[in-house]
Design a protein around this motif. Structure first.
Motif, PDB file in Angstrom:
ATOM      1  N   LEU A 140       0.794  -1.235   0.000  1.00 27.71           N
ATOM      2  CA  LEU A 140       0.000   0.000   0.000  1.00 27.71           C
ATOM      3  C   LEU A 140       0.821   1.277   0.000  1.00 27.71           C
ATOM      4  N   GLY A 141       2.112   1.159   0.280  1.00 23.51           N
ATOM      5  CA  GLY A 141       2.906   2.364   0.403  1.00 23.51           C
ATOM      6  C   GLY A 141       2.593   3.108   1.689  1.00 23.51           C
ATOM      7  N   ASN A 142       2.740   4.419   1.653  1.00 18.33           N
ATOM      8  CA  ASN A 142       2.577   5.226   2.874  1.00 18.33           C
ATOM      9  C   ASN A 142       1.120   5.513   3.220  1.00 18.33           C
ATOM     10  N   ARG A 143       0.257   4.608   2.929  1.00 17.64           N
ATOM     11  CA  ARG A 143      -1.161   4.829   3.271  1.00 17.64           C
ATOM     12  C   ARG A 143      -1.396   4.308   4.675  1.00 17.64           C
ATOM     13  N   TRP A 144      -0.971   5.113   5.628  1.00 18.11           N
ATOM     14  CA  TRP A 144      -0.936   4.665   7.025  1.00 18.11           C
ATOM     15  C   TRP A 144      -2.308   4.339   7.560  1.00 18.11           C
ATOM     16  N   SER A 145      -3.291   5.107   7.161  1.00 17.27           N
ATOM     17  CA  SER A 145      -4.633   4.832   7.683  1.00 17.27           C
ATOM     18  C   SER A 145      -5.141   3.499   7.161  1.00 17.27           C
ATOM     19  N   ALA A 146      -4.805   3.167   5.925  1.00 20.70           N
ATOM     20  CA  ALA A 146      -5.216   1.879   5.370  1.00 20.70           C
ATOM     21  C   ALA A 146      -4.508   0.739   6.090  1.00 20.70           C
ATOM     22  N   ILE A 147      -3.245   0.964   6.410  1.00 18.61           N
ATOM     23  CA  ILE A 147      -2.486  -0.047   7.149  1.00 18.61           C
ATOM     24  C   ILE A 147      -3.058  -0.190   8.555  1.00 18.61           C
ATOM     25  N   ALA A 148      -3.364   0.949   9.168  1.00 17.40           N
ATOM     26  CA  ALA A 148      -3.907   0.921  10.530  1.00 17.40           C
ATOM     27  C   ALA A 148      -5.237   0.183  10.581  1.00 17.40           C
ATOM     28  N   ALA A 149      -5.983   0.254   9.503  1.00 17.41           N
ATOM     29  CA  ALA A 149      -7.285  -0.420   9.472  1.00 17.41           C
ATOM     30  C   ALA A 149      -7.143  -1.930   9.600  1.00 17.41           C
ATOM     31  N   LYS A 150      -5.984  -2.422   9.233  1.00 23.47           N
ATOM     32  CA  LYS A 150      -5.740  -3.873   9.320  1.00 23.47           C
ATOM     33  C   LYS A 150      -5.158  -4.276  10.667  1.00 23.47           C
ATOM     34  N   LEU A 151      -4.843  -3.293  11.482  1.00 20.99           N
ATOM     35  CA  LEU A 151      -4.254  -3.582  12.784  1.00 20.99           C
ATOM     36  C   LEU A 151      -5.144  -3.000  13.887  1.00 20.99           C
ATOM     37  N   PRO A 152      -6.079  -3.771  14.374  1.00 19.03           N
ATOM     38  CA  PRO A 152      -7.014  -3.269  15.375  1.00 19.03           C
ATOM     39  C   PRO A 152      -6.298  -2.695  16.590  1.00 19.03           C
ATOM     40  N   GLY A 153      -6.726  -1.515  16.999  1.00 15.06           N
ATOM     41  CA  GLY A 153      -6.150  -0.915  18.195  1.00 15.06           C
ATOM     42  C   GLY A 153      -4.905  -0.089  17.935  1.00 15.06           C
ATOM     43  N   ARG A 154      -4.437  -0.105  16.721  1.00 14.27           N
ATOM     44  CA  ARG A 154      -3.255   0.701  16.384  1.00 14.27           C
ATOM     45  C   ARG A 154      -3.672   1.891  15.531  1.00 14.27           C
ATOM     46  N   THR A 155      -3.035   3.016  15.766  1.00 13.71           N
ATOM     47  CA  THR A 155      -3.389   4.212  15.010  1.00 13.71           C
ATOM     48  C   THR A 155      -2.416   4.431  13.861  1.00 13.71           C
ATOM     49  N   ASP A 156      -2.884   5.184  12.900  1.00 12.29           N
ATOM     50  CA  ASP A 156      -2.024   5.470  11.751  1.00 12.29           C
ATOM     51  C   ASP A 156      -0.767   6.215  12.186  1.00 12.29           C
ATOM     52  N   ASN A 157      -0.953   7.114  13.158  1.00  8.83           N
ATOM     53  CA  ASN A 157       0.196   7.887  13.639  1.00  8.83           C
ATOM     54  C   ASN A 157       1.236   6.971  14.278  1.00  8.83           C
ATOM     55  N   GLU A 158       0.757   6.039  15.075  1.00 11.42           N
ATOM     56  CA  GLU A 158       1.649   5.118  15.763  1.00 11.42           C
ATOM     57  C   GLU A 158       2.407   4.244  14.752  1.00 11.42           C
ATOM     58  N   ILE A 159       1.677   3.761  13.772  1.00  7.18           N
ATOM     59  CA  ILE A 159       2.286   2.917  12.746  1.00  7.18           C
ATOM     60  C   ILE A 159       3.326   3.707  11.958  1.00  7.18           C
ATOM     61  N   LYS A 160       2.972   4.933  11.660  1.00  8.75           N
ATOM     62  CA  LYS A 160       3.897   5.803  10.935  1.00  8.75           C
ATOM     63  C   LYS A 160       5.186   5.990  11.735  1.00  8.75           C
ATOM     64  N   ASN A 161       5.018   6.225  13.034  1.00  7.40           N
ATOM     65  CA  ASN A 161       6.194   6.409  13.892  1.00  7.40           C
ATOM     66  C   ASN A 161       7.045   5.155  13.957  1.00  7.40           C
ATOM     67  N   VAL A 162       6.392   4.018  14.114  1.00  7.92           N
ATOM     68  CA  VAL A 162       7.133   2.752  14.182  1.00  7.92           C
ATOM     69  C   VAL A 162       7.892   2.509  12.888  1.00  7.92           C
ATOM     70  N   TRP A 163       7.232   2.843  11.809  1.00  6.79           N
ATOM     71  CA  TRP A 163       7.867   2.652  10.511  1.00  6.79           C
ATOM     72  C   TRP A 163       9.139   3.502  10.399  1.00  6.79           C
ATOM     73  N   HIS A 164       9.015   4.763  10.762  1.00 11.87           N
ATOM     74  CA  HIS A 164      10.155   5.667  10.586  1.00 11.87           C
ATOM     75  C   HIS A 164      11.260   5.407  11.604  1.00 11.87           C
ATOM     76  N   THR A 165      10.901   4.942  12.792  1.00 10.23           N
ATOM     77  CA  THR A 165      11.927   4.787  13.821  1.00 10.23           C
ATOM     78  C   THR A 165      12.541   3.391  13.849  1.00 10.23           C
ATOM     79  N   HIS A 166      11.772   2.362  13.476  1.00  4.84           N
ATOM     80  CA  HIS A 166      12.299   1.000  13.582  1.00  4.84           C
ATOM     81  C   HIS A 166      12.434   0.309  12.230  1.00  4.84           C
ATOM     82  N   LEU A 167      11.301   0.205  11.551  1.00  7.15           N
ATOM     83  CA  LEU A 167      11.236  -0.698  10.416  1.00  7.15           C
ATOM     84  C   LEU A 167      12.045  -0.223   9.222  1.00  7.15           C
TER      85      LEU A 167
END
Length: 265
Positions: free
Chosen positions: A85-112
């Motif tokens: 999906l690329g940087n479509r954080w909200s779409a990614i977040a939709a697949k991860l219950p309880g996780r927010t797009d912002n959180e996923i974005k942060n994890v992506w930039h800091t870890h992954l």
DNA sequence: AATTTGCACAACCGCACCGCC
DNA sequence: GGGCGGTGCGGTTGTGCAAAT
């Protein structure tokens, strides 16, 4: 159309939220819902703009938000979804219950993202050490399973501690480590055909790993698994960048019947 | 012990989209 | 159909804290 900034009005507070403000916001939304974000702060008596309230609620205060570290499965999901999906954080977040797009974005930039870079570098090193001619660093020119390996998450050392079988002697690979590691000397000559013989990882990696870890009887493990598969699992999951990483995968390699001679890698 | 540096995460900003009038 | 307001989204910045020097 030019719209005035939402916080243009003087007197609106910015910056970190206090616990008192959190209480007010939660209490108001629990009682009244959040029909109109713009009107909400006024109704709730908060000196914040509606946008700030919405962000605070959706990213932090919502009751269904899952706090804490991301599991390996979640990280793997993020990496795979980001690949699709690329940087479509909200779409990614939709697949991860309880996780927010912002959180996923942060994890992506800091870890992954960092991990992917490291894996890519390691893959390149391995390719060089196996005389595989690759001048490019692009993932898309790698053999599919190696490209996938570069995209896969790296288990942390703490993840290993719970599954490492103390009965299996390890240490001989511990010297293989770090940036100064000379893979051309450390790894055995690997024939190019090895990669084509290894099973593709896309659909089986997670299942194989959990199956392998679940087998307690060593002879059973050896009859069910090919040691080469553990090597591939290692590369699918991990760049094997620390001693613990190395020990973990070495344990699995041995458990599946791998030759201890290869511990001289 | 004090200062600097790097990291992780929360929050902000600006643009795009959507629905209503 | 076009203007307008509200909301969602992704990129970026700010802040606090821990590790390193």
């Amino acid at each position: 159309m030019v719209r005035a900034p939402c916080c243009e009005k003087m007197g609106l507070k910015r910056g970190p939220w206090t616990s008192e403000e959190d209480k007010v916001l939660v209490s108001h939304i629990e009682k009244n819902g959040h029909g109109n974000w713009r009107a909400l702060p006024k109704q709730a008596g908060l000196l914040r703009c509606g946008k700030s309230c919405r962000l605070r609620w959706t990213n932090y205060l919502r009751p269904d938000i899952k706090r804490g570290n991301f599991s390996r499965e979640e990280e793997e999901t993020i990496i795979k979804l980001h690949e699709m999906l690329g940087n479509r954080w909200s779409a990614i977040a939709a697949k991860l219950p309880g996780r927010t797009d912002n959180e996923i974005k942060n994890v992506w930039h800091t870890h992954l993202k960092k991990r992917l870079k490291q894996n890519q570098a390691n893959t390149e090193t391995i390719l060089q050490s196996t005389n595989c001619n690759s001048n490019s660093t692009d993932l898309d020119v790698l053999p599919s399973h190696q490209a996938y390996a570069s995209m896969s998450p790296q288990p942390s050392s703490s993840d290993f501690s719970s599954v490492t079988d103390a009965s299996v002697t390890t240490n001989s690979m511990s010297h293989v480590k770090g940036d100064d590691m000379d893979l051309s000397e450390s790894f055995p000559e690997i024939d190019e055909s090895l990669w084509s013989e290894l099973p593709l990882a896309e659909t089986t990696t997670s299942n194989m790993l959990s199956d392998l870890l679940a087998v307690t009887d060593e002879s059973q493990a050896q009859s069910q698994f090919n040691p080469l598969e553990t090597v591939e699992l290692g590369y699918n999951y991990d760049s094997i960048s620390t001693d613990d990483d190395m020990d973990f995968w070495y344990n699995l390699f041995i458990r599946a019947g791998g030759s201890a001679e290869l511990s001289e890698f």
